[in-house]
Design an enzyme around this catalytic site. Structure first.
Site, short mmCIF file in Angstrom:
data_model
loop_
_atom_site.label_atom_id
_atom_site.label_comp_id
_atom_site.label_asym_id
_atom_site.label_seq_id
_atom_site.Cartn_x
_atom_site.Cartn_y
_atom_site.Cartn_z
N LYS A 22 42.62 -63.84 78.74
CA LYS A 22 41.29 -64.40 78.44
C LYS A 22 41.42 -65.86 78.01
O LYS A 22 40.69 -66.72 78.48
CB LYS A 22 40.65 -63.59 77.31
CG LYS A 22 39.48 -64.28 76.64
CD LYS A 22 38.88 -63.46 75.54
CE LYS A 22 39.53 -63.62 74.19
NZ LYS A 22 39.12 -64.84 73.45
N ASN A 23 42.37 -66.11 77.13
CA ASN A 23 42.47 -67.46 76.55
C ASN A 23 43.03 -68.48 77.54
O ASN A 23 43.00 -69.67 77.27
CB ASN A 23 43.32 -67.43 75.27
CG ASN A 23 42.56 -66.77 74.13
OD1 ASN A 23 41.35 -66.53 74.25
ND2 ASN A 23 43.24 -66.49 73.04
N ARG A 93 32.76 -69.42 70.86
CA ARG A 93 33.24 -70.73 70.48
C ARG A 93 33.92 -71.47 71.63
O ARG A 93 33.82 -72.69 71.76
CB ARG A 93 34.24 -70.49 69.34
CG ARG A 93 34.60 -71.65 68.59
CD ARG A 93 35.73 -71.36 67.66
NE ARG A 93 36.53 -72.56 67.57
CZ ARG A 93 36.15 -73.63 66.91
NH1 ARG A 93 35.05 -73.62 66.22
NH2 ARG A 93 36.89 -74.72 66.91
N CYS A 117 33.22 -68.95 62.05
CA CYS A 117 33.22 -67.58 62.54
C CYS A 117 33.52 -66.68 61.36
O CYS A 117 33.66 -67.15 60.24
CB CYS A 117 34.23 -67.40 63.66
SG CYS A 117 35.90 -67.64 63.13
N ARG A 122 35.77 -73.34 61.47
CA ARG A 122 36.59 -73.75 62.62
C ARG A 122 36.05 -75.09 63.11
O ARG A 122 35.19 -75.16 63.97
CB ARG A 122 36.56 -72.67 63.70
CG ARG A 122 37.21 -71.40 63.20
CD ARG A 122 37.20 -70.29 64.19
NE ARG A 122 38.11 -70.50 65.31
CZ ARG A 122 38.30 -69.58 66.27
NH1 ARG A 122 37.65 -68.45 66.25
NH2 ARG A 122 39.15 -69.81 67.25
N PRO A 123 36.61 -76.16 62.54
CA PRO A 123 36.09 -77.50 62.84
C PRO A 123 36.38 -77.95 64.28
O PRO A 123 37.19 -77.34 64.98
CB PRO A 123 36.83 -78.39 61.84
CG PRO A 123 38.06 -77.64 61.47
CD PRO A 123 37.74 -76.18 61.62
N ASP A 125 36.71 -81.54 64.77
CA ASP A 125 37.00 -82.97 64.60
C ASP A 125 38.06 -83.47 65.57
O ASP A 125 37.98 -84.60 66.07
CB ASP A 125 37.43 -83.24 63.15
CG ASP A 125 38.60 -82.37 62.72
OD1 ASP A 125 38.55 -81.14 62.93
OD2 ASP A 125 39.60 -82.91 62.19
N ASP A 308 46.73 -64.37 66.31
CA ASP A 308 46.01 -63.34 67.06
C ASP A 308 46.74 -61.99 67.08
O ASP A 308 46.20 -61.02 67.64
CB ASP A 308 45.76 -63.81 68.50
CG ASP A 308 44.64 -64.83 68.59
OD1 ASP A 308 43.96 -65.06 67.56
OD2 ASP A 308 44.43 -65.40 69.67
N ILE A 330 47.13 -70.40 59.68
CA ILE A 330 46.16 -71.02 60.59
C ILE A 330 44.73 -70.71 60.13
O ILE A 330 43.89 -71.59 60.03
CB ILE A 330 46.41 -70.57 62.03
CG1 ILE A 330 47.81 -71.04 62.43
CG2 ILE A 330 45.36 -71.13 62.99
CD1 ILE A 330 48.34 -70.51 63.70
N ARG A 400 34.93 -58.32 73.99
CA ARG A 400 35.09 -59.75 74.24
C ARG A 400 36.50 -60.06 74.73
O ARG A 400 36.70 -61.05 75.43
CB ARG A 400 34.83 -60.56 72.96
CG ARG A 400 33.39 -60.48 72.49
CD ARG A 400 33.16 -61.43 71.35
NE ARG A 400 33.75 -62.72 71.69
CZ ARG A 400 34.14 -63.62 70.80
NH1 ARG A 400 33.97 -63.41 69.52
NH2 ARG A 400 34.67 -64.76 71.18
C1 UD1 Z 1 42.54 -70.57 70.00
C2 UD1 Z 1 42.35 -69.14 70.49
C3 UD1 Z 1 42.21 -68.17 69.34
C4 UD1 Z 1 43.36 -68.35 68.33
C5 UD1 Z 1 43.49 -69.81 67.92
C6 UD1 Z 1 44.70 -70.07 67.03
C7 UD1 Z 1 41.21 -69.44 72.62
C8 UD1 Z 1 39.95 -69.29 73.39
N1 UD1 Z 1 41.15 -69.10 71.33
O1 UD1 Z 1 41.34 -70.94 69.35
O2 UD1 Z 1 42.22 -66.86 69.87
O3 UD1 Z 1 43.12 -67.55 67.19
O4 UD1 Z 1 43.64 -70.63 69.11
O5 UD1 Z 1 45.87 -69.70 67.68
O6 UD1 Z 1 42.25 -69.79 73.14
N2 UD1 Z 1 41.31 -77.23 63.99
C9 UD1 Z 1 40.89 -78.36 63.34
N3 UD1 Z 1 40.10 -79.25 64.03
C10 UD1 Z 1 39.73 -79.05 65.33
C11 UD1 Z 1 40.20 -77.90 65.99
C12 UD1 Z 1 40.98 -77.00 65.29
O7 UD1 Z 1 41.19 -78.56 62.17
O8 UD1 Z 1 39.04 -79.89 65.91
C13 UD1 Z 1 42.17 -76.24 63.28
C14 UD1 Z 1 41.55 -74.86 63.21
O9 UD1 Z 1 40.66 -74.71 62.12
C15 UD1 Z 1 42.77 -73.98 63.08
C16 UD1 Z 1 43.83 -74.72 63.91
O10 UD1 Z 1 43.36 -76.07 64.01
O11 UD1 Z 1 43.22 -73.92 61.74
C17 UD1 Z 1 44.04 -74.14 65.29
O12 UD1 Z 1 42.80 -74.08 65.97
P1 UD1 Z 1 42.70 -74.15 67.56
O13 UD1 Z 1 44.06 -74.14 68.16
O14 UD1 Z 1 41.78 -75.26 67.94
O15 UD1 Z 1 41.99 -72.78 67.90
P2 UD1 Z 1 41.06 -72.50 69.10
O16 UD1 Z 1 41.50 -73.29 70.31
O17 UD1 Z 1 39.63 -72.60 68.66
#
Ligand code: UD1
Length: 422
Positions: A22-23, A93, A117, A122-123, A125, A308, A330, A400
């Site tokens: 899925k991811n 998301r 969530c 889950r920012p 930035d 995960d 994380i 999902r």
């Molecule tokens: C993806 C996975 C999710 C998994 C997560 C962490 C998909 C669709 N989802 O989510 O299943 O749990 O990776 O392995 O692939 N962060 C920031 N700023 C940002 C973006 C992220 O601070 O702009 C932080 C997040 O809060 C978190 C970390 O970075 O602590 C990792 O997040 P990220 O890798 O972005 O997760 P997703 O891609 O949303």
């Protein structure tokens, strides 16, 4: 609403195959928008999240249709709208993956902010930082991310955040940069296999991306991307979930597919618990080990232990010999499953960012409420070994991310069924 009922105590044996990831499929579907010709994807899982992404793409003007059980045809030729509305983004998301492709193709995007969530903030930035570095003018208005760009120009940037690299941000910027003018270098990039697949997919359309799998991505922009046919990899998190099920309740369970290289820390933790694994060509076999040795697990960005898989391991360790500690670096609040596992008789103490699991001899079935995708999987696994019936409610979360989980576990010998809630 539906729920899943599990009668604990059956012994699992046989083989099971994970669906496509899925991811990996979600960002690749979004990346199809970068192309000016149709895309064919194979081994796409039949999941609610995939349908949600198809709806997002439909709203944008792309045509998405199933041409086989697990084959998708995406025609991005009609891409015309640049707005991903709140109603769809709030459901998933990962809808934010359309941001990079929209900015690249239309030089404009309006994407709803996804919000937090159930397991914490889950920012976004880092997504915005990357798009800005490429020349996008970003503003936040009425809950939407607005981007305008006269042109996108390659840039050097660092996308590592306070809690490590971001898979989503690295992917979004990789996609946007693939149609930018000049070369982009992303330091502090996420290293997940999903990024490697995304790179392969973009390159199959004629892109020039390298470095995926390391923390430095290099993207040489091209003027146009063309059609392609591509196979999504096996879902290593789903595979890991069935391996944990096999360790908890199995005699001998073979999980087939090409995923073991992506799941090393989980395989290592399973072995540390005393579960015997045979890692062979295209499959991993696990021998049952119902009372695992206590282990400590700390989640970390890839190649560390995946967040995960943390909930599923917790379900396993509930019947451990001794006390295990799981720390999630994380998502420090991703422990909603712990309070539900208590209802089965588990002994879990929550601390800041971690949970201490004191192993108990047995669990007893109860009514449980699923709170998110991986938590749902954990509760179902616990139900497999709990005495009597476990009812897992709010099961829409599981749909999902797991394709026909009750059929796959049933095929292994579990007594499990999905029913309409009375
Ligand atoms: C993806 C996975 C999710 C998994 C997560 C962490 C998909 C669709 N989802 O989510 O299943 O749990 O990776 O392995 O692939 N962060 C920031 N700023 C940002 C973006 C992220 O601070 O702009 C932080 C997040 O809060 C978190 C970390 O970075 O602590 C990792 O997040 P990220 O890798 O972005 O997760 P997703 O891609 O949303």
């Amino acid at each position: 609403m539906e729920k899943i009922i599990i009668v604990g105590g059956s012994v699992l044996r046989g083989k099971v195959r994970p669906s496509g990831s899925k991811n990996s499929a979600l960002p690749i579907m979004a990346a199809s928008l970068l192309s000016t010709e149709p895309i064919i994807l194979h081994h796409v899982p039949r999941l609610v999240d995939i349908e949600t992404m198809a709806q997002v793409m439909d709203v944008l003007g792309a045509k998405v249709e199933w041409t086989g059980d697990h084959d998708l045809r995406i025609d991005p030729v009609g891409l015309s709208s640049y707005e991903a509305p709140y109603d769809l983004v709030r459901r998933m998301r990962a809808s934010i993956y359309v941001l990079g492709p929209l900015v690249a193709r239309l030089k404009k995007a309006k994407v709803s902010l996804p919000g937090g969530c159930s397991f914490g903030p889950r920012p976004v930035d880092l997504h915005l930082k990357g798009i800005e570095a490429l020349g996008g003018k970003v503003s936040l208005e009425h809950g939407y991310i607005m981007v305008n760009a006269d042109e996108l120009v390659g840039a050097k940037m660092n996308l590592a955040g306070a809690s490590g690299p971001s898979r989503g941000a690295s992917s979004n910027v990789m996609m946007a940069a693939s149609l930018a003018e000049g070369v982009t270098v992303i330091n502090g990039a996420a290293q997940e296999p999903e990024l490697v697949q995304l790179q392969e997919f973009i390159n199959s359309m004629g892109g020039k991306v390298s470095g995926a799998g390391s923390d430095k991505l290099t993207v040489e922009g091209v003027s146009q991307l063309k059609g392609s046919e591509f196979e999504i990899m096996d879902d290593y998190i789903e595979a890991g979930t069935y391996l944990v099920a096999g360790a908890m309740a199995g005699e001998m369970v073979a999980v087939e597919g090409d995923f073991s290289a992506n799941l090393k820390p989980v395989l290592a933790s399973l072995e540390e618990t005393g579960a015997r694994l045979e890692v062979g060509e295209g499959k991993v076999t696990v021998h049952g080990n119902p009372r695992p040795t206590a282990v400590n697990i700390t989640t970390a960005p890839y190649p560390g232990f995946p967040t995960d898989m943390q909930a599923q391991m917790m379900a396993y360790l509930c019947r451990g010999r001794g006390s295990s500690v799981i720390r999630d670096t994380i998502y420090p609040d991703r422990f909603n499953h712990a309070q539900e596992l208590l209802r089965l008789g588990a002994d879990i103490v929550r601390e800041d960012g971690s949970a201490i699991i004191n192993g108990v001899e047995e669990l007893s079935g109860a009514y449980l409420m699923a709170s998110d995708l991986r938590a749902s999987a954990a509760l179902i696994l616990a139900g497999l070994v709990a005495r009597g019936e476990t009812h897992v409610r709010r099961i829409y979360h599981i749909d999902r991310g797991y394709e026909r989980i009750e059929e796959k576990l049933g095929q292994l010998g579990a007594e499990i069924r999905r029913v309409e809630e009375e």
